[in-house]
Scaffold this motif. Structure first.
Motif, PDB file in Angstrom:
ATOM      1  N   ILE A 110       0.852  -1.185   0.000  1.00  9.05           N
ATOM      2  CA  ILE A 110       0.000   0.000   0.000  1.00  9.05           C
ATOM      3  C   ILE A 110       0.892   1.240   0.000  1.00  9.05           C
ATOM      4  CG2 ILE A 110      -1.692   1.306   1.341  1.00  9.05           C
ATOM      5  CD1 ILE A 110      -2.622  -1.467   2.441  1.00  9.05           C
ATOM      6  N   THR A 111       0.706   2.103  -0.963  1.00  7.80           N
ATOM      7  CA  THR A 111       1.566   3.282  -1.089  1.00  7.80           C
ATOM      8  C   THR A 111       0.844   4.593  -0.814  1.00  7.80           C
ATOM      9  OG1 THR A 111       1.122   3.431  -3.469  1.00  7.80           O
ATOM     10  CG2 THR A 111       3.025   2.116  -2.780  1.00  7.80           C
ATOM     11  N   GLU A 112      -0.482   4.548  -0.785  1.00  6.39           N
ATOM     12  CA  GLU A 112      -1.248   5.775  -0.573  1.00  6.39           C
ATOM     13  C   GLU A 112      -2.678   5.419  -0.202  1.00  6.39           C
ATOM     14  OE1 GLU A 112      -1.321   7.854  -4.271  1.00  6.39           O
ATOM     15  OE2 GLU A 112      -2.287   6.211  -5.353  1.00  6.39           O
ATOM     16  N   GLU A 113      -3.414   6.403   0.247  1.00  4.99           N
ATOM     17  CA  GLU A 113      -4.823   6.189   0.518  1.00  4.99           C
ATOM     18  C   GLU A 113      -5.558   5.924  -0.795  1.00  4.99           C
ATOM     19  OE1 GLU A 113      -6.186   9.549   2.761  1.00  4.99           O
ATOM     20  OE2 GLU A 113      -5.533   8.631   4.651  1.00  4.99           O
ATOM     21  N   SER A 114      -6.449   4.965  -0.772  1.00  7.73           N
ATOM     22  CA  SER A 114      -7.105   4.567  -2.007  1.00  7.73           C
ATOM     23  C   SER A 114      -8.316   3.702  -1.684  1.00  7.73           C
ATOM     24  CB  SER A 114      -6.133   3.774  -2.893  1.00  7.73           C
ATOM     25  OG  SER A 114      -5.748   2.582  -2.229  1.00  7.73           O
ATOM     26  N   THR A 115      -9.043   3.350  -2.731  1.00 10.51           N
ATOM     27  CA  THR A 115     -10.118   2.370  -2.608  1.00 10.51           C
ATOM     28  C   THR A 115      -9.550   1.015  -3.016  1.00 10.51           C
ATOM     29  OG1 THR A 115     -11.830   4.004  -3.112  1.00 10.51           O
ATOM     30  CG2 THR A 115     -12.402   1.685  -3.413  1.00 10.51           C
ATOM     31  N   LEU A 116      -9.686   0.054  -2.128  1.00  7.49           N
ATOM     32  CA  LEU A 116      -9.146  -1.276  -2.356  1.00  7.49           C
ATOM     33  C   LEU A 116     -10.296  -2.250  -2.564  1.00  7.49           C
ATOM     34  CD1 LEU A 116      -6.764  -3.304  -2.335  1.00  7.49           C
ATOM     35  CD2 LEU A 116      -7.019  -3.414   0.162  1.00  7.49           C
ATOM     36  N   LYS A 117     -10.304  -2.920  -3.716  1.00  6.60           N
ATOM     37  CA  LYS A 117     -11.346  -3.897  -4.020  1.00  6.60           C
ATOM     38  C   LYS A 117     -10.729  -5.281  -4.112  1.00  6.60           C
ATOM     39  CE  LYS A 117     -14.471  -0.694  -6.392  1.00  6.60           C
ATOM     40  NZ  LYS A 117     -15.286  -0.444  -7.611  1.00  6.60           N
ATOM     41  N   ILE A 118     -11.276  -6.195  -3.336  1.00 14.53           N
ATOM     42  CA  ILE A 118     -10.839  -7.585  -3.347  1.00 14.53           C
ATOM     43  C   ILE A 118     -12.092  -8.442  -3.438  1.00 14.53           C
ATOM     44  CG2 ILE A 118      -9.591  -9.403  -2.137  1.00 14.53           C
ATOM     45  CD1 ILE A 118      -8.098  -7.207  -0.607  1.00 14.53           C
ATOM     46  N   GLY A 119     -12.321  -9.073  -4.574  1.00 14.42           N
ATOM     47  CA  GLY A 119     -13.559  -9.808  -4.761  1.00 14.42           C
ATOM     48  C   GLY A 119     -14.745  -8.882  -4.613  1.00 14.42           C
ATOM     49  N   ASP A 120     -15.703  -9.251  -3.777  1.00 15.00           N
ATOM     50  CA  ASP A 120     -16.880  -8.427  -3.529  1.00 15.00           C
ATOM     51  C   ASP A 120     -16.670  -7.416  -2.407  1.00 15.00           C
ATOM     52  OD1 ASP A 120     -18.295  -9.719  -5.524  1.00 15.00           O
ATOM     53  OD2 ASP A 120     -19.165 -11.198  -4.158  1.00 15.00           O
ATOM     54  N   PHE A 121     -15.470  -7.363  -1.847  1.00 19.49           N
ATOM     55  CA  PHE A 121     -15.190  -6.488  -0.715  1.00 19.49           C
ATOM     56  C   PHE A 121     -14.551  -5.182  -1.195  1.00 19.49           C
ATOM     57  CE2 PHE A 121     -15.071 -10.828   0.760  1.00 19.49           C
ATOM     58  CZ  PHE A 121     -15.787 -10.794   1.956  1.00 19.49           C
ATOM     59  N   THR A 122     -15.020  -4.069  -0.649  1.00 22.15           N
ATOM     60  CA  THR A 122     -14.467  -2.760  -0.981  1.00 22.15           C
ATOM     61  C   THR A 122     -14.100  -2.031   0.306  1.00 22.15           C
ATOM     62  OG1 THR A 122     -15.821  -2.600  -2.984  1.00 22.15           O
ATOM     63  CG2 THR A 122     -14.884  -0.554  -2.132  1.00 22.15           C
ATOM     64  N   PHE A 123     -12.874  -1.541   0.362  1.00 24.94           N
ATOM     65  CA  PHE A 123     -12.390  -0.823   1.543  1.00 24.94           C
ATOM     66  C   PHE A 123     -11.823   0.530   1.137  1.00 24.94           C
ATOM     67  CE2 PHE A 123     -11.704  -5.362   2.300  1.00 24.94           C
ATOM     68  CZ  PHE A 123     -12.377  -5.543   3.505  1.00 24.94           C
ATOM     69  N   GLU A 124     -12.040   1.517   1.983  1.00 26.74           N
ATOM     70  CA  GLU A 124     -11.313   2.764   1.883  1.00 26.74           C
ATOM     71  C   GLU A 124     -10.082   2.628   2.785  1.00 26.74           C
ATOM     72  OE1 GLU A 124     -11.951   5.208  -0.215  1.00 26.74           O
ATOM     73  OE2 GLU A 124     -13.654   3.997  -0.918  1.00 26.74           O
ATOM     74  N   VAL A 125      -8.909   2.722   2.195  1.00 26.35           N
ATOM     75  CA  VAL A 125      -7.668   2.590   2.955  1.00 26.35           C
ATOM     76  C   VAL A 125      -7.276   3.965   3.481  1.00 26.35           C
ATOM     77  CG1 VAL A 125      -5.265   1.871   2.904  1.00 26.35           C
ATOM     78  CG2 VAL A 125      -6.947   0.662   1.503  1.00 26.35           C
ATOM     79  N   LEU A 126      -7.201   4.077   4.799  1.00 28.24           N
ATOM     80  CA  LEU A 126      -6.869   5.343   5.454  1.00 28.24           C
ATOM     81  C   LEU A 126      -5.498   5.227   6.107  1.00 28.24           C
ATOM     82  CD1 LEU A 126     -10.295   5.907   7.278  1.00 28.24           C
ATOM     83  CD2 LEU A 126      -9.615   6.754   5.014  1.00 28.24           C
ATOM     84  N   GLU A 127      -4.611   6.141   5.788  1.00 28.54           N
ATOM     85  CA  GLU A 127      -3.308   6.171   6.454  1.00 28.54           C
ATOM     86  C   GLU A 127      -3.488   6.803   7.830  1.00 28.54           C
ATOM     87  OE1 GLU A 127       0.038   6.437   3.021  1.00 28.54           O
ATOM     88  OE2 GLU A 127      -1.217   8.229   3.235  1.00 28.54           O
ATOM     89  N   THR A 128      -3.192   6.024   8.867  1.00 28.44           N
ATOM     90  CA  THR A 128      -3.416   6.497  10.238  1.00 28.44           C
ATOM     91  C   THR A 128      -2.176   6.253  11.100  1.00 28.44           C
ATOM     92  OG1 THR A 128      -4.539   4.356  10.646  1.00 28.44           O
ATOM     93  CG2 THR A 128      -5.928   6.281  10.218  1.00 28.44           C
ATOM     94  N   PRO A 129      -1.059   6.909  10.779  1.00 27.99           N
ATOM     95  CA  PRO A 129       0.168   6.723  11.555  1.00 27.99           C
ATOM     96  C   PRO A 129       0.059   7.315  12.955  1.00 27.99           C
ATOM     97  CG  PRO A 129       0.427   8.543  10.040  1.00 27.99           C
ATOM     98  CD  PRO A 129      -0.898   7.902   9.709  1.00 27.99           C
ATOM     99  N   GLY A 130       1.031   6.950  13.767  1.00 33.37           N
ATOM    100  CA  GLY A 130       1.093   7.451  15.139  1.00 33.37           C
ATOM    101  C   GLY A 130       1.486   6.330  16.075  1.00 33.37           C
ATOM    102  N   HIS A 131       0.730   5.240  16.046  1.00 35.33           N
ATOM    103  CA  HIS A 131       1.140   4.047  16.783  1.00 35.33           C
ATOM    104  C   HIS A 131       2.384   3.469  16.132  1.00 35.33           C
ATOM    105  CE1 HIS A 131       1.061   0.280  18.922  1.00 35.33           C
ATOM    106  NE2 HIS A 131       0.926  -0.398  17.801  1.00 35.33           N
ATOM    107  N   SER A 132       2.395   3.474  14.823  1.00 33.41           N
ATOM    108  CA  SER A 132       3.559   3.088  14.027  1.00 33.41           C
ATOM    109  C   SER A 132       3.485   3.855  12.714  1.00 33.41           C
ATOM    110  CB  SER A 132       3.586   1.577  13.786  1.00 33.41           C
ATOM    111  OG  SER A 132       2.514   1.177  12.951  1.00 33.41           O
ATOM    112  N   PRO A 133       4.591   4.020  12.005  1.00 30.54           N
ATOM    113  CA  PRO A 133       4.580   4.883  10.818  1.00 30.54           C
ATOM    114  C   PRO A 133       3.744   4.359   9.666  1.00 30.54           C
ATOM    115  CG  PRO A 133       6.709   3.789  11.072  1.00 30.54           C
ATOM    116  CD  PRO A 133       5.947   3.554  12.343  1.00 30.54           C
ATOM    117  N   GLY A 134       3.533   3.044   9.600  1.00 32.06           N
ATOM    118  CA  GLY A 134       2.767   2.482   8.499  1.00 32.06           C
ATOM    119  C   GLY A 134       1.398   1.981   8.894  1.00 32.06           C
ATOM    120  N   SER A 135       0.876   2.452  10.003  1.00 29.54           N
ATOM    121  CA  SER A 135      -0.462   2.024  10.423  1.00 29.54           C
ATOM    122  C   SER A 135      -1.513   2.503   9.429  1.00 29.54           C
ATOM    123  CB  SER A 135      -0.798   2.578  11.814  1.00 29.54           C
ATOM    124  OG  SER A 135      -0.087   1.898  12.820  1.00 29.54           O
ATOM    125  N   VAL A 136      -2.378   1.593   9.032  1.00 29.96           N
ATOM    126  CA  VAL A 136      -3.495   1.945   8.170  1.00 29.96           C
ATOM    127  C   VAL A 136      -4.779   1.390   8.765  1.00 29.96           C
ATOM    128  CG1 VAL A 136      -2.135   2.062   6.050  1.00 29.96           C
ATOM    129  CG2 VAL A 136      -3.177  -0.105   6.726  1.00 29.96           C
TER     130      VAL A 136
END
Length: 209
Positions: A110-136
Motif C-alpha cells: 500500500i503506497t497511498e490512501e485509495s479504494t481497495l477492491k478484493i472480490g466483492d469487498f471494498t475498503f477505503e484505505v486510510l493512512e493512520t500513523p502514530g502508533h507506528s509509521p505504516g499504520s493503516v
C-alpha cells in the motif's frame, strides 16, 4: 456482511474475519496461533481472499505465513513497514521476549490512501500513523466497520513509545481520519472490545481533554 473476532496469542491480539453470505472472507491481522485460525476458517467453510495488515508489529503478523500458505492468498501491508515483516528488531519481537517473529515479504504494498477492491469487498484505505509509521485503517462502508489495528481502542488509544511512534500524529490520525466516519461505525480494535466512532468522540479521555 458479518465479522468475527478471534483474540490470539499471549497478547490476545484481535484477528478479524469479515465474510459475505457466500463464505468469502478477508482476514485482518493474523497475529498468532495459525493452526487455530486455519481450523476455524475451515470449520466454518470460510474461504479467505487476502490478508490485510493494519501494521507490522510482531503480535499482528505471527501467523501470516501459515495462513497465507494454507490458502495461497496475498498479504497487504503499507510501504512504510514492508521491511518490518522480516526484521525482528523493526517489528519489536526482539524486545518483548517473544523470540524472533518474522514473515516473508508482503505480496501487495500500500503506497497511498485509495479504494481497495478484493472480490466483492471494498475498503477505503486510510493512512493512520502514530502508533507506528505504516499504520493503516480499512473502512468498509457496506458493513459499517473500520479495522483500525492499534490506533484507537475503547476509551483509549495506541501506545506511541515504540519505533516511529508519535502521539501528535496518532491524535491527528484519529481526529482527521477516523472521526470523520459516521458515528455508528463499529471500530474493530487491535486489542480488547469493539467500540464505535460516536462513543469514542464523546467518551475517550485521550481525545476529549
Amino acid at each position: 456482511m458479518k465479522w468475527r473476532q478471534l483474540p490470539l496469542g499471549p497478547l490476545q491480539t484481535n484477528a478479524y474475519i469479515l465474510h459475505n453470505e457466500q463464505g468469502q472472507c478477508i482476514v485482518f491481522d493474523p497475529g498468532s496461533e495459525g493452526k487455530r485460525l486455519i481450523t476455524y476458517l475451515r470449520k466454518h467453510h470460510l474461504h479467505p481472499l487476502a490478508i490485510l495488515l493494519t501494521h507490522a508489529h510482531f503480535d499482528h503478523i505471527g501467523a501470516v505465513d501459515e495462513v497465507r500458505n494454507a490458502f495461497s492468498i496475498p498479504v497487504y501491508v503499507h510501504e512504510a513497514e514492508q521491511d518490518w515483516l522480516a526484521d525482528a528488531t523493526l517489528n519489536g519481537s526482539n524486545y518483548f521476549g517473544q523470540g524472533s517473529i518474522t514473515a516473508k515479504a508482503a505480496d501487495c504494498i500500500i503506497t497511498e490512501e485509495s479504494t481497495l477492491k478484493i472480490g466483492d469487498f471494498t475498503f477505503e484505505v486510510l493512512e493512520t500513523p502514530g502508533h507506528s509509521p505504516g499504520s493503516v485503517s480499512y473502512y468498509c462502508k457496506e458493513a459499517g466497520v473500520v479495522f483500525s489495528g492499534d490506533v484507537l481502542f475503547q476509551m483509549s488509544v495506541g501506545r506511541t513509545d515504540l519505533r516511529g511512534g508519535s502521539f501528535h500524529e496518532l491524535v491527528l490520525s484519529i481526529e482527521e481520519k477516523l472521526f470523520t466516519l459516521p458515528d455508528d461505525t463499529v471500530v474493530m480494535c487491535g486489542h480488547g472490545p469493539e467500540t464505535t466512532i460516536g462513543f469514542e468522540k464523546q467518551h475517550n479521555p485521550f481525545l476529549n481533554a
